[in-house]
Design a protein around this motif. Structure first.
Motif, PDB file in Angstrom:
ATOM      1  N   GLY A 116       7.084  -8.801   2.554  1.00  0.00           N
ATOM      2  CA  GLY A 116       6.372  -8.288   1.290  1.00  0.00           C
ATOM      3  C   GLY A 116       7.479  -7.432   0.545  1.00  0.00           C
ATOM      4  O   GLY A 116       8.506  -7.534   0.656  1.00  0.00           O
ATOM      5  N   GLY A 117       6.818  -6.504  -0.150  1.00  0.00           N
ATOM      6  CA  GLY A 117       5.095  -6.000  -0.095  1.00  0.00           C
ATOM      7  C   GLY A 117       4.804  -5.957   1.333  1.00  0.00           C
ATOM      8  O   GLY A 117       5.820  -5.846   2.332  1.00  0.00           O
ATOM      9  N   GLU A 118       3.509  -5.875   1.466  1.00  0.00           N
ATOM     10  CA  GLU A 118       2.790  -5.908   2.829  1.00  0.00           C
ATOM     11  C   GLU A 118       1.913  -6.973   3.052  1.00  0.00           C
ATOM     12  O   GLU A 118       0.895  -7.211   2.472  1.00  0.00           O
ATOM     13  N   ASP A 144      11.069  -6.386  -5.261  1.00  0.00           N
ATOM     14  CA  ASP A 144      10.417  -6.584  -6.377  1.00  0.00           C
ATOM     15  C   ASP A 144       9.151  -7.260  -5.803  1.00  0.00           C
ATOM     16  O   ASP A 144       9.163  -8.404  -5.553  1.00  0.00           O
ATOM     17  N   PHE A 145       8.027  -6.702  -5.285  1.00  0.00           N
ATOM     18  CA  PHE A 145       6.759  -7.165  -4.880  1.00  0.00           C
ATOM     19  C   PHE A 145       5.800  -7.429  -5.843  1.00  0.00           C
ATOM     20  O   PHE A 145       4.532  -7.792  -5.627  1.00  0.00           O
ATOM     21  N   GLU A 146       6.039  -7.118  -7.204  1.00  0.00           N
ATOM     22  CA  GLU A 146       4.990  -7.035  -8.065  1.00  0.00           C
ATOM     23  C   GLU A 146       5.036  -8.330  -9.095  1.00  0.00           C
ATOM     24  O   GLU A 146       4.267  -9.148  -9.557  1.00  0.00           O
ATOM     25  N   ILE A 198       8.850   2.392  11.432  1.00  0.00           N
ATOM     26  CA  ILE A 198       8.275   3.883  11.260  1.00  0.00           C
ATOM     27  C   ILE A 198       8.821   4.539  10.194  1.00  0.00           C
ATOM     28  O   ILE A 198      10.080   4.556   9.941  1.00  0.00           O
ATOM     29  N   LYS A 199       7.778   4.843   9.294  1.00  0.00           N
ATOM     30  CA  LYS A 199       8.222   5.623   8.122  1.00  0.00           C
ATOM     31  C   LYS A 199       8.478   7.173   8.113  1.00  0.00           C
ATOM     32  O   LYS A 199       7.489   7.890   8.603  1.00  0.00           O
ATOM     33  N   LEU A 200       9.683   7.284   7.721  1.00  0.00           N
ATOM     34  CA  LEU A 200       9.819   8.931   7.688  1.00  0.00           C
ATOM     35  C   LEU A 200       9.741   9.371   6.282  1.00  0.00           C
ATOM     36  O   LEU A 200      10.119   8.958   5.428  1.00  0.00           O
ATOM     37  N   ASN A 207       0.781  -1.206   0.021  1.00  0.00           N
ATOM     38  CA  ASN A 207       0.000   0.147   0.073  1.00  0.00           C
ATOM     39  C   ASN A 207       0.837   1.263   0.033  1.00  0.00           C
ATOM     40  O   ASN A 207       0.329   2.251  -0.090  1.00  0.00           O
ATOM     41  N   LEU A 208       2.153   0.979  -0.109  1.00  0.00           N
ATOM     42  CA  LEU A 208       3.030   2.061   0.031  1.00  0.00           C
ATOM     43  C   LEU A 208       4.054   2.126  -1.205  1.00  0.00           C
ATOM     44  O   LEU A 208       4.074   1.128  -1.594  1.00  0.00           O
ATOM     45  N   ARG A 209       4.737   3.481  -1.399  1.00  0.00           N
ATOM     46  CA  ARG A 209       5.740   3.156  -2.537  1.00  0.00           C
ATOM     47  C   ARG A 209       6.711   4.101  -2.021  1.00  0.00           C
ATOM     48  O   ARG A 209       6.970   5.299  -2.438  1.00  0.00           O
ATOM     49  N   CYS A 210       7.713   3.594  -0.900  1.00  0.00           N
ATOM     50  CA  CYS A 210       8.890   4.297  -0.536  1.00  0.00           C
ATOM     51  C   CYS A 210       9.756   4.443  -1.729  1.00  0.00           C
ATOM     52  O   CYS A 210      10.237   3.453  -2.155  1.00  0.00           O
ATOM     53  N   HIS A 211      10.287   5.540  -1.394  1.00  0.00           N
ATOM     54  CA  HIS A 211      11.496   5.880  -2.772  1.00  0.00           C
ATOM     55  C   HIS A 211      12.596   4.766  -2.509  1.00  0.00           C
ATOM     56  O   HIS A 211      13.117   4.305  -3.566  1.00  0.00           O
TER      57      HIS A 211
END
Ligand code: SF4
Length: 234
Positions: free
Chosen positions: A83-85, A51-53, A133-135, A42-46
């Motif tokens: 994951g992924g998540e 490769d989760f797709e 914890i995402k910054l 559900n996120l797209r961290c830089h």
């Protein structure tokens, strides 16, 4: 030895791969785990290097149990849901986690800690929650402190630690927010420098400066870079 089971529902999940390897992050570094990598996030961290797709396969619980049985589980410390998540596949987890627990397998959940409602449904089956914890400064996405707060509130009474990936853009405000959460939930904090390919994106001096900024206000903090890249394992 895993018992044959009949599953109650025909839930499926998209899974990218199932493999045995060494945990390369956080306080369980060096533990041999069986990794189940779920597709989608559900996120797209830089900084995401996973490769989760591509090449995802649909798994039923029966199919996953067949695959798990092919590993020598005597050598496995725990099953890592990654994951992924993984929490995006919560219906599937609700089906398979009771079976894994009945077979005395420890469950280690790697999660971005933004899906508290999904966590609530499976927390009783999880032995260790390895939560991010995402910054904003590192992910390029909006901070998620409110969702993290709710997430950690559900982890109370369960083993849980928080991993913070940072780079040289980390701000004092972000550090203070992390410490606020850690104090509230008595969290062990793992500071993990962002990697660019096989190298840390910050100097060792900078990384220790960040560690000291945390330690001046909170003492359950460790600086641990990813080590699986040095071991050349997944
Ligand atoms: S949460 Fe994890 S898997 Fe998802 S985009 Fe961020 S780093 Fe990648």
């Amino acid at each position: 030895m895993i018992e044959e089971e009949t599953f109650k529902a025909d839930n499926t999940a998209k899974i990218k791969e199932v493999f045995a390897s060494i945990q390369g992050e956080g306080p369980y570094i060096g533990a041999k785990q069986l990794f189940i990598r779920f597709c989608n996030c559900n996120l797209r961290c830089h900084y995401c290097d996973t490769d989760f797709e591509g090449d995802c396969e649909e798994y039923t619980p029966e199919k996953l149990m067949e695959v798990i049985k092919q590993f020598d589980l005597r050598t496995i410390y725990s099953i890592s849901l990654t994951g992924g998540e993984p929490l995006l596949s919560v219906d599937f987890l609700c089906n398979i986690l009771p079976i894994l627990k009945e077979n005395n397998l420890k469950i280690y959940l790697e999660t971005n800690a933004t899906l508290p409602d999904e966590l609530r449904r499976v927390i009783d089956y999880i032995d260790v929650v390895a939560a991010d914890i995402k910054l904003e400064s590192a992910t390029g996405m909006m901070n998620s402190f409110d969702r993290h707060d709710e997430f950690f509130s559900i982890c109370k009474g369960h083993e849980c630690f928080a991993k913070i990936v940072f780079d040289d853009n980390i701000t004092d405000e972000e550090i203070n927010k992390c410490i606020e959460l850690a104090n509230k939930y008595d969290l062990l904090l793992i500071l993990q420098p962002k990697m660019v390919e096989e190298q840390m994106s910050v100097t060792s001096v900078f990384a220790v400066t960040v560690l000291d900024k945390f330690l001046k206000k909170y003492n359950k903090v460790r600086l641990i870079p990813q080590v699986h890249k040095f071991l050349s394992v997944r």
